[in-house]
Design an enzyme around this catalytic site. Structure first.
Site, short mmCIF file in Angstrom:
data_model
loop_
_atom_site.label_atom_id
_atom_site.label_comp_id
_atom_site.label_asym_id
_atom_site.label_seq_id
_atom_site.Cartn_x
_atom_site.Cartn_y
_atom_site.Cartn_z
N GLU A 182 102.70 112.80 2.24
CA GLU A 182 103.37 113.51 1.16
C GLU A 182 104.71 114.07 1.61
O GLU A 182 104.80 114.72 2.65
CB GLU A 182 102.45 114.64 0.67
CG GLU A 182 101.06 114.12 0.32
CD GLU A 182 100.05 115.23 0.07
OE1 GLU A 182 100.43 116.28 -0.47
OE2 GLU A 182 98.88 115.05 0.42
N ARG A 189 94.03 110.40 -10.04
CA ARG A 189 93.83 110.44 -8.58
C ARG A 189 94.48 109.18 -8.01
O ARG A 189 93.85 108.12 -7.95
CB ARG A 189 92.32 110.49 -8.29
CG ARG A 189 91.95 110.38 -6.85
CD ARG A 189 92.10 111.64 -6.04
NE ARG A 189 91.41 112.78 -6.59
CZ ARG A 189 91.72 114.05 -6.29
NH1 ARG A 189 92.71 114.32 -5.46
NH2 ARG A 189 91.07 115.05 -6.84
N ARG A 202 101.31 118.38 -13.28
CA ARG A 202 100.67 117.10 -12.93
C ARG A 202 100.02 116.41 -14.12
O ARG A 202 99.89 115.19 -14.13
CB ARG A 202 99.60 117.31 -11.85
CG ARG A 202 100.15 117.48 -10.47
CD ARG A 202 99.07 117.27 -9.42
NE ARG A 202 98.03 118.28 -9.42
CZ ARG A 202 96.93 118.21 -8.68
NH1 ARG A 202 96.72 117.18 -7.90
NH2 ARG A 202 96.02 119.17 -8.71
N HIS A 241 103.24 113.62 -3.84
CA HIS A 241 101.92 113.55 -3.19
C HIS A 241 101.46 112.09 -3.17
O HIS A 241 100.49 111.72 -3.84
CB HIS A 241 100.99 114.43 -4.02
CG HIS A 241 99.63 114.68 -3.46
ND1 HIS A 241 98.79 113.70 -3.00
CD2 HIS A 241 98.94 115.84 -3.33
CE1 HIS A 241 97.65 114.25 -2.61
NE2 HIS A 241 97.72 115.55 -2.80
N ASP A 246 93.60 116.86 6.99
CA ASP A 246 94.40 117.60 6.01
C ASP A 246 95.39 118.47 6.78
O ASP A 246 95.04 119.55 7.25
CB ASP A 246 93.45 118.45 5.13
CG ASP A 246 94.16 119.05 3.92
OD1 ASP A 246 95.41 118.95 3.86
OD2 ASP A 246 93.48 119.61 3.05
C1 BG6 Z 1 96.54 117.63 -0.43
C2 BG6 Z 1 96.05 118.93 0.15
O1 BG6 Z 1 97.91 117.67 -0.53
O2 BG6 Z 1 95.99 117.46 -1.74
C3 BG6 Z 1 94.53 118.93 0.17
O3 BG6 Z 1 96.57 119.09 1.46
C4 BG6 Z 1 93.98 118.66 -1.22
O4 BG6 Z 1 94.07 120.20 0.65
C5 BG6 Z 1 94.59 117.36 -1.74
O5 BG6 Z 1 92.57 118.57 -1.16
C6 BG6 Z 1 94.12 116.95 -3.14
O6 BG6 Z 1 94.34 117.95 -4.06
P1 BG6 Z 1 93.85 117.77 -5.56
O7 BG6 Z 1 94.19 119.07 -6.27
O8 BG6 Z 1 94.60 116.59 -6.13
O9 BG6 Z 1 92.37 117.50 -5.50
#
Ligand code: BG6
Length: 310
Positions: free
Chosen positions: A281, A83, A110, A178, A221
């Site tokens: 992103e 994360r 990922r 992202h 979002d």
């Molecule tokens: C963002 C999305 O790009 O990623 C969100 O727009 C999403 O909707 C977020 O919650 C995180 O995604 P993840 O799969 O890493 O929890």
């Protein structure tokens, strides 16, 4: 020596010391539990995990805090993306269009190991390139596509996500770099560059038009459509710095902050972690901005980040 230490040593031997000289890239085992490549150019450094070819850190000058945010709760090697940093969403962004297939959000790559393809040093720039291929079952879903991720570190950081269609039919895909940016305080930050743009608010399902700079006081979002050529500026009063985000081959921009409740639900983020991160992103999101790649062709999505004191 552990298996990870052996892997890092083999990569160091192969890519880390061209012509017997200390190279632009060092391969080591990260305290997060996986092998990482560290690029160094002058006073700048960047760290990239082989898992997901995920950039975890970018420090343009040693007197500056990291430009990228990374959750202190994440680890490598657990089958989950970290994360933070720059996860690579490919060959689709968000949930897969066919919900019945029950595929993971943000694509296949990922949390899998990518191969190191090359490491080079040109005047002022260190680069490392990673590659990943899909399995036959994944190709049945996404087409015969292959991805390479090139990280170029100079005074700025540039990331290129290069897709090649090796198949005999056109492929349509969506994708994102992202990026989780580190910020001083979500309540004292703004994102300029998208005024007048139409966006989909993913929380309400409604379309809207951006007026002025984006500021944050709740979960956010949004998918901004048709943002080709836009340069975004994160203005961070608390840290006293700006981050400019340029792009090419990108027609969408996603702005995301989970705020408190969703941060708790995610489980891999401290409950107050949302205050010091912001995702901006560089993307191509469907259906409006999906990318079509003809057989034998290549598409490159690139993001360029520049950080400065304000
Ligand atoms: C963002 C999305 O790009 O990623 C969100 O727009 C999403 O909707 C977020 O919650 C995180 O995604 P993840 O799969 O890493 O929890």
């Amino acid at each position: 020596m552990t298996e990870l230490e052996r892997e890092a040593a083999a990569l160091q031997e192969r890519f880390g010391q061209p012509r017997g000289q200390p190279g632009p890239v060092a391969f080591t085992v990260s305290p997060l539990g996986g092998v990482v490549a560290t690029l160094t150019v002058g006073v700048a450094s960047a760290v990239v995990a082989l898992q997901g070819a995920q950039v975890l850190s970018w420090v343009p000058r040693q007197d500056q805090p990291d430009v990228l945010w990374c959750s202190p709760l994440s680890r490598l090697g657990l089958g989950k993306p970290v994360r933070g940093g720059i996860p690579v969403c490919w060959p689709w962004f968000g949930p897969h269009a066919d919900a019945a297939l029950a595929l993971p959000a943000h694509g296949f790559v990922r949390a899998v190991p990518w191969a190191v393809e090359s490491a080079d040093l040109r005047p002022g720039t260190a680069s490392v390139t990673f590659a990943v291929s899909l399995t036959a079952a994944q190709q049945a879903v996404a087409g015969d596509v292959r991805a390479r991720l090139r990280v170029n570190l100079g005074s700025d950081l540039e990331i290129e996500l290069i897709t090649t269609n090796n198949g005999a039919v056109p492929v349509s895909l969506t994708e994102a770099l992202h990026t989780y940016f580190a910020i001083g305080d979500i309540g004292a930050v703004s994102v300029a560059g998208l005024a007048g743009q139409t966006y989909l608010d993913q929380l309400t399902g409604l379309d809207a038009t951006q007026s002025g700079a984006i500021t944050f006081d709740q979960e956010t979002d949004r998918i901004y459509w048709d943002t080709s050529g836009k340069i975004l500026r994160i203005q961070d009063e608390a840290l006293g710095r700006s981050i400019d985000i340029g792009a090419s081959g990108s027609a969408s921009t996603v702005i995301w902050n989970p705020w408190h409740e969703k941060a708790v639900r995610l489980g891999d983020m401290p409950p107050d972690g949302y205050r010091t991160m912001l995702c901006a992103e560089t993307a191509n999101v469907g259906p409006r901005n999906a990318v079509s790649i003809a057989p034998g062709d290549t598409h490159t999505l690139a993001a360029r980040f520049k950080s400065a004191k304000i």
